[in-house]
Design an enzyme around this catalytic site. Sequence first.
Site, PDB file in Angstrom:
ATOM      1  N   GLY A  33      19.097  18.790  43.463  1.00 19.19           N
ATOM      2  CA  GLY A  33      18.351  18.684  42.209  1.00 19.19           C
ATOM      3  C   GLY A  33      18.622  17.431  41.385  1.00 19.19           C
ATOM      4  O   GLY A  33      17.920  17.165  40.407  1.00 19.19           O
ATOM      5  N   ASN A  78       8.271  17.071  27.644  1.00 19.62           N
ATOM      6  CA  ASN A  78       9.663  16.598  27.646  1.00 19.62           C
ATOM      7  C   ASN A  78       9.783  15.117  27.338  1.00 19.62           C
ATOM      8  O   ASN A  78      10.885  14.589  27.304  1.00 19.62           O
ATOM      9  CB  ASN A  78      10.363  16.932  28.973  1.00 19.62           C
ATOM     10  CG  ASN A  78       9.874  16.071  30.119  1.00 19.62           C
ATOM     11  OD1 ASN A  78       8.803  15.487  30.046  1.00 19.62           O
ATOM     12  ND2 ASN A  78      10.651  15.986  31.171  1.00 19.62           N
ATOM     13  N   ASN A 122      10.300  36.414  41.773  1.00 22.17           N
ATOM     14  CA  ASN A 122      11.153  36.396  40.575  1.00 22.17           C
ATOM     15  C   ASN A 122      11.791  37.751  40.346  1.00 22.17           C
ATOM     16  O   ASN A 122      11.228  38.777  40.733  1.00 22.17           O
ATOM     17  CB  ASN A 122      10.303  36.011  39.348  1.00 22.17           C
ATOM     18  CG  ASN A 122      11.162  35.604  38.163  1.00 22.17           C
ATOM     19  OD1 ASN A 122      12.180  34.916  38.334  1.00 22.17           O
ATOM     20  ND2 ASN A 122      10.783  36.016  36.961  1.00 22.17           N
ATOM     21  N   ARG A 123      12.983  37.720  39.723  1.00 20.37           N
ATOM     22  CA  ARG A 123      13.661  38.986  39.385  1.00 20.37           C
ATOM     23  C   ARG A 123      12.720  39.866  38.561  1.00 20.37           C
ATOM     24  O   ARG A 123      12.533  41.025  38.855  1.00 20.37           O
ATOM     25  CB  ARG A 123      14.936  38.660  38.587  1.00 20.37           C
ATOM     26  CG  ARG A 123      15.652  39.865  38.070  1.00 20.37           C
ATOM     27  CD  ARG A 123      16.933  39.470  37.378  1.00 20.37           C
ATOM     28  NE  ARG A 123      16.720  38.624  36.204  1.00 20.37           N
ATOM     29  CZ  ARG A 123      17.679  38.176  35.430  1.00 20.37           C
ATOM     30  NH1 ARG A 123      18.940  38.462  35.711  1.00 20.37           N
ATOM     31  NH2 ARG A 123      17.413  37.417  34.382  1.00 20.37           N
ATOM     32  N   ASP A 141       8.682  16.425  34.181  1.00 24.56           N
ATOM     33  CA  ASP A 141       9.458  17.268  35.110  1.00 24.56           C
ATOM     34  C   ASP A 141       8.739  17.394  36.456  1.00 24.56           C
ATOM     35  O   ASP A 141       9.367  17.369  37.510  1.00 24.56           O
ATOM     36  CB  ASP A 141       9.668  18.670  34.528  1.00 24.56           C
ATOM     37  CG  ASP A 141      10.797  18.693  33.508  1.00 24.56           C
ATOM     38  OD1 ASP A 141      11.641  17.783  33.532  1.00 24.56           O
ATOM     39  OD2 ASP A 141      10.827  19.625  32.677  1.00 24.56           O
ATOM     40  N   LYS A 156      11.258  22.034  23.827  1.00 24.64           N
ATOM     41  CA  LYS A 156      10.095  21.588  24.608  1.00 24.64           C
ATOM     42  C   LYS A 156       8.766  22.207  24.147  1.00 24.64           C
ATOM     43  O   LYS A 156       7.747  21.541  24.137  1.00 24.64           O
ATOM     44  CB  LYS A 156      10.302  21.882  26.097  1.00 24.64           C
ATOM     45  CG  LYS A 156      11.316  20.951  26.762  1.00 24.64           C
ATOM     46  CD  LYS A 156      11.357  21.193  28.260  1.00 24.64           C
ATOM     47  CE  LYS A 156      12.448  20.377  28.909  1.00 24.64           C
ATOM     48  NZ  LYS A 156      12.482  20.511  30.367  1.00 24.64           N
TER      49      LYS A 156
HETATM   50  P1  NAP Z   1      14.559  29.549  32.400  1.00 20.16           P
HETATM   51  O1  NAP Z   1      13.224  29.265  31.810  1.00 20.16           O
HETATM   52  O2  NAP Z   1      15.615  30.181  31.562  1.00 20.16           O
HETATM   53  O3  NAP Z   1      14.321  30.484  33.708  1.00 20.16           O
HETATM   54  C1  NAP Z   1      15.409  31.028  34.408  1.00 20.16           C
HETATM   55  C2  NAP Z   1      14.934  31.670  35.716  1.00 20.16           C
HETATM   56  O4  NAP Z   1      16.092  32.111  36.436  1.00 20.16           O
HETATM   57  C3  NAP Z   1      14.043  32.910  35.522  1.00 20.16           C
HETATM   58  O5  NAP Z   1      13.130  32.975  36.588  1.00 20.16           O
HETATM   59  C4  NAP Z   1      15.069  34.048  35.621  1.00 20.16           C
HETATM   60  O6  NAP Z   1      14.519  35.277  36.056  1.00 20.16           O
HETATM   61  C5  NAP Z   1      15.983  33.519  36.705  1.00 20.16           C
HETATM   62  N1  NAP Z   1      17.314  34.107  36.667  1.00 20.16           N
HETATM   63  C6  NAP Z   1      18.307  33.842  35.772  1.00 20.16           C
HETATM   64  N2  NAP Z   1      19.400  34.581  36.073  1.00 20.16           N
HETATM   65  C7  NAP Z   1      19.096  35.320  37.164  1.00 20.16           C
HETATM   66  C8  NAP Z   1      19.804  36.272  37.957  1.00 20.16           C
HETATM   67  N3  NAP Z   1      21.065  36.614  37.682  1.00 20.16           N
HETATM   68  N4  NAP Z   1      19.181  36.824  39.035  1.00 20.16           N
HETATM   69  C9  NAP Z   1      17.908  36.491  39.336  1.00 20.16           C
HETATM   70  N5  NAP Z   1      17.175  35.605  38.623  1.00 20.16           N
HETATM   71  C10 NAP Z   1      17.756  35.020  37.551  1.00 20.16           C
HETATM   72  O7  NAP Z   1      15.234  28.226  32.995  1.00 20.16           O
HETATM   73  P2  NAP Z   1      14.508  26.889  33.500  1.00 20.16           P
HETATM   74  O8  NAP Z   1      14.282  25.979  32.340  1.00 20.16           O
HETATM   75  O9  NAP Z   1      13.365  27.256  34.354  1.00 20.16           O
HETATM   76  O10 NAP Z   1      15.692  26.203  34.351  1.00 20.16           O
HETATM   77  C11 NAP Z   1      16.192  26.825  35.533  1.00 20.16           C
HETATM   78  C12 NAP Z   1      17.299  25.956  36.110  1.00 20.16           C
HETATM   79  O11 NAP Z   1      16.768  24.691  36.493  1.00 20.16           O
HETATM   80  C13 NAP Z   1      18.420  25.631  35.123  1.00 20.16           C
HETATM   81  O12 NAP Z   1      19.630  25.768  35.816  1.00 20.16           O
HETATM   82  C14 NAP Z   1      18.205  24.181  34.735  1.00 20.16           C
HETATM   83  O13 NAP Z   1      19.413  23.511  34.445  1.00 20.16           O
HETATM   84  C15 NAP Z   1      17.575  23.632  36.004  1.00 20.16           C
HETATM   85  N6  NAP Z   1      16.693  22.461  35.749  1.00 20.16           N
HETATM   86  C16 NAP Z   1      16.915  21.326  36.461  1.00 20.16           C
HETATM   87  C17 NAP Z   1      16.083  20.224  36.260  1.00 20.16           C
HETATM   88  C18 NAP Z   1      16.333  18.948  37.014  1.00 20.16           C
HETATM   89  O14 NAP Z   1      15.893  17.897  36.560  1.00 20.16           O
HETATM   90  N7  NAP Z   1      16.973  19.005  38.165  1.00 20.16           N
HETATM   91  C19 NAP Z   1      15.019  20.290  35.349  1.00 20.16           C
HETATM   92  C20 NAP Z   1      14.805  21.491  34.653  1.00 20.16           C
HETATM   93  C21 NAP Z   1      15.666  22.586  34.858  1.00 20.16           C
HETATM   94  P3  NAP Z   1      13.873  36.322  34.986  1.00 20.16           P
HETATM   95  O15 NAP Z   1      12.483  35.821  34.713  1.00 20.16           O
HETATM   96  O16 NAP Z   1      13.897  37.612  35.690  1.00 20.16           O
HETATM   97  O17 NAP Z   1      14.748  36.276  33.769  1.00 20.16           O
END
Ligand code: NAP
Length: 273
Positions: free
Chosen positions: A239, A86, A151-152, A101, A65
């Site tokens: 979602g 995207n 956020n964590r 998105d 992306k």
């Molecule tokens: P990303 O950029 O990797 O961000 C992940 C986030 O989750 C960060 O804020 C991270 O915190 C947090 N996190 C991960 N593991 C954690 C834990 N064990 N405890 C606390 N916080 C934790 O991912 P993303 O692209 O934003 O996507 C996030 C989710 O959304 C994914 O599951 C993805 O499949 C889903 N998604 C769905 C759609 C849809 O169309 N429905 C679209 C996009 C994404 P830190 O900053 O502290 O690492």
Amino acid sequence: MKRAFVIGHPIAHSRSPLIHGHWIKEHGVDGSYEAIDVAPADIGAFIERVRSGEFVGGNVTIPHKEAVFALVDSRDDLAEEIGAANTLVTRVDGLHAFNTDYLGFLGNLDQNAPGWDANLESAVVLGAGGSARAILVALKSRNVPAIHLLNRTVEKAQNLAFDLGGRIECGPLSEFRSVAARASLVVNCTSIGMQGSSFDGIDLGLLPKSAIVTDIVYVPLETPLLAAARTAGLKTVDGLGMLLHQAVPGFEAWFGVRPEVTPELRRLIEATL
Ligand code: NAP
């Protein structure tokens, strides 16, 4: 025949070919939509194929992306603000990128919780990764008066809030207990909920009874957070709708027909989860 694609690495898990395939059939479009695995080292060469006219456009997912954002000829304002693209469209003046998105997120809430943005006091966003960025832009576009970004890694939330500007208060996830009482909307944008993981210390009982809880994780469809919200008697939005709604603008741009997110399409994708 008009050809569209979704690229990612890996890409086999993508539900996008099913969604677009359903609409291609439904609207009798002379087109195709294929999943193509493109390794990070090959993204430049693939973009050149698109620019040459082989495709009318396509979707871009992890990990491309941000890379694609830098390789296209033009981007719309919201993609600029979000900093990631995207969806690509081949135009006479070059390759154009936009981000759907945020439209998917809004379309899902508008369809499944109509009026969610009327009289909203504040929203709590959990997570500060790539998707949180698009969702914050979406919430700001609906003039949500106050946003708590938890956020964590608090520093990541602070950097994001600084980039986007406006009223975004940041803190650790544990701060949920002090902001919950005034929250009208809770959005999970972390990956917690996937593979059986669940939040520790997020007490949904502290929310007003009228609050809406939405999760952008859609595998499983009912995440532990949504299950807890349902048990607490709160309105929930899963979602999957975001995934379906984010596909609409791309299909319209490539094939010239605006498709609808119908219960039939939802059932089709749900059956694969
Ligand atoms: P990303 O950029 O990797 O961000 C992940 C986030 O989750 C960060 O804020 C991270 O915190 C947090 N996190 C991960 N593991 C954690 C834990 N064990 N405890 C606390 N916080 C934790 O991912 P993303 O692209 O934003 O996507 C996030 C989710 O959304 C994914 O599951 C993805 O499949 C889903 N998604 C769905 C759609 C849809 O169309 N429905 C679209 C996009 C994404 P830190 O900053 O502290 O690492």
